[in-house]
Design an enzyme around this catalytic site. Structure first.
Site, PDB file in Angstrom:
ATOM      1  N   ASP A 256      24.351  18.504   3.905  1.00 24.75           N
ATOM      2  CA  ASP A 256      24.516  18.337   5.229  1.00 24.75           C
ATOM      3  C   ASP A 256      23.987  19.644   5.926  1.00 24.75           C
ATOM      4  OD1 ASP A 256      25.874  17.533   8.276  1.00 24.75           O
ATOM      5  OD2 ASP A 256      25.213  19.194   8.448  1.00 24.75           O
TER       6      ASP A 256
ATOM      7  N   HIS B 241      14.901   2.954  10.480  1.00 27.06           N
ATOM      8  CA  HIS B 241      15.587   3.926  11.958  1.00 27.06           C
ATOM      9  C   HIS B 241      16.852   2.428  12.536  1.00 27.06           C
ATOM     10  CE1 HIS B 241      16.175   6.826  15.089  1.00 27.06           C
ATOM     11  NE2 HIS B 241      16.265   5.394  15.126  1.00 27.06           N
TER      12      HIS B 241
ATOM     13  N   ASN C 288      28.997   9.384  13.671  1.00 26.18           N
ATOM     14  CA  ASN C 288      30.162   9.868  15.197  1.00 26.18           C
ATOM     15  C   ASN C 288      28.696   8.325  15.797  1.00 26.18           C
ATOM     16  OD1 ASN C 288      31.732  11.336  15.038  1.00 26.18           O
ATOM     17  ND2 ASN C 288      30.019  12.654  14.797  1.00 26.18           N
TER      18      ASN C 288
ATOM     19  N   HIS D  94      19.931   8.221  14.305  1.00 28.69           N
ATOM     20  CA  HIS D  94      19.723   7.776  13.169  1.00 28.69           C
ATOM     21  C   HIS D  94      20.683   7.319  12.657  1.00 28.69           C
ATOM     22  CE1 HIS D  94      16.229   6.949   9.837  1.00 28.69           C
ATOM     23  NE2 HIS D  94      18.121   6.621   9.213  1.00 28.69           N
TER      24      HIS D  94
ATOM     25  N   HIS E 267      23.555   7.601  10.480  1.00 24.57           N
ATOM     26  CA  HIS E 267      24.082   8.331   9.740  1.00 24.57           C
ATOM     27  C   HIS E 267      25.623   8.301   8.908  1.00 24.57           C
ATOM     28  CE1 HIS E 267      23.605  11.201  12.603  1.00 24.57           C
ATOM     29  NE2 HIS E 267      24.641  11.581  12.340  1.00 24.57           N
TER      30      HIS E 267
ATOM     31  N   HIS F  63      28.731  10.706   7.087  1.00 18.18           N
ATOM     32  CA  HIS F  63      29.227  12.208   7.190  1.00 18.18           C
ATOM     33  C   HIS F  63      30.063  11.979   5.986  1.00 18.18           C
ATOM     34  CE1 HIS F  63      28.046  14.825  10.057  1.00 18.18           C
ATOM     35  NE2 HIS F  63      27.849  13.346  11.106  1.00 18.18           N
TER      36      HIS F  63
END
Ligand code: AMP
Ligand code: ZN
Length: 113
Positions: free
Chosen positions: A30, A46, A86, A97, A99, A101
């Site tokens: 990140d 995507h 999120n 897109h 993801h 974390h």
């Protein structure tokens, strides 16, 4: 997908610090880390968010979670780590897109939000 930041990272148009890649997923550091380890895992397909997974294969989704575990191990997160995705405005999703974390390398707050 045009104008998607993470699709541009996947194509190499925008540089990234790669951590892991296979046929299904890509992972990179990140740009604004919230902890000593902060890695983003994305599917190569995507998908806008977890709300957009009807179009995803089980493999696309499963490989994200398998990559999380592998990266956590490679990043020496044996003491634990947090995984966050999120989804939508209430969660302050800023890149559309999908993801995950991976956040670790220090003790997290008990309160999650
Ligand atoms: P979210 O707010 O959950 O949508 O997370 C988007 C994440 O992408 C944030 O943590 C950003 O710091 C990160 N980010 C934005 N642009 C880049 C970039 N060019 N390279 C790496 N991470 C990025
Ligand atoms: Zn994309």
């Amino acid at each position: 997908m045009e104008n998607c930041l993470f699709c541009k990272i996947l194509s190499g148009e925008i540089p990234s610090q790669k951590v892991y890649e296979n046929d299904y997923v890509y992972a990179f550091r990140d740009i604004n880390p919230q902890a000593p380890v902060h890695v983003l895992v994305i599917p190569k397909k995507h998908l806008a968010s977890l709300d957009d997974t009807d179009n995803a294969s089980d493999r696309d989704l499963a490989e994200c979670l398998r990559a999380v575990r592998l990266i956590a191990s490679r990043e020496n997160l044996a003491n634990g780590y947090r995984v966050v995705s999120n989804c939508g405005p209430d969660a302050c999703q800023s890149v559309h897109h999908l993801h995950f974390h991976i956040i670790g390398g220090r003790k997290m707050e008990e309160k999650m939000a």
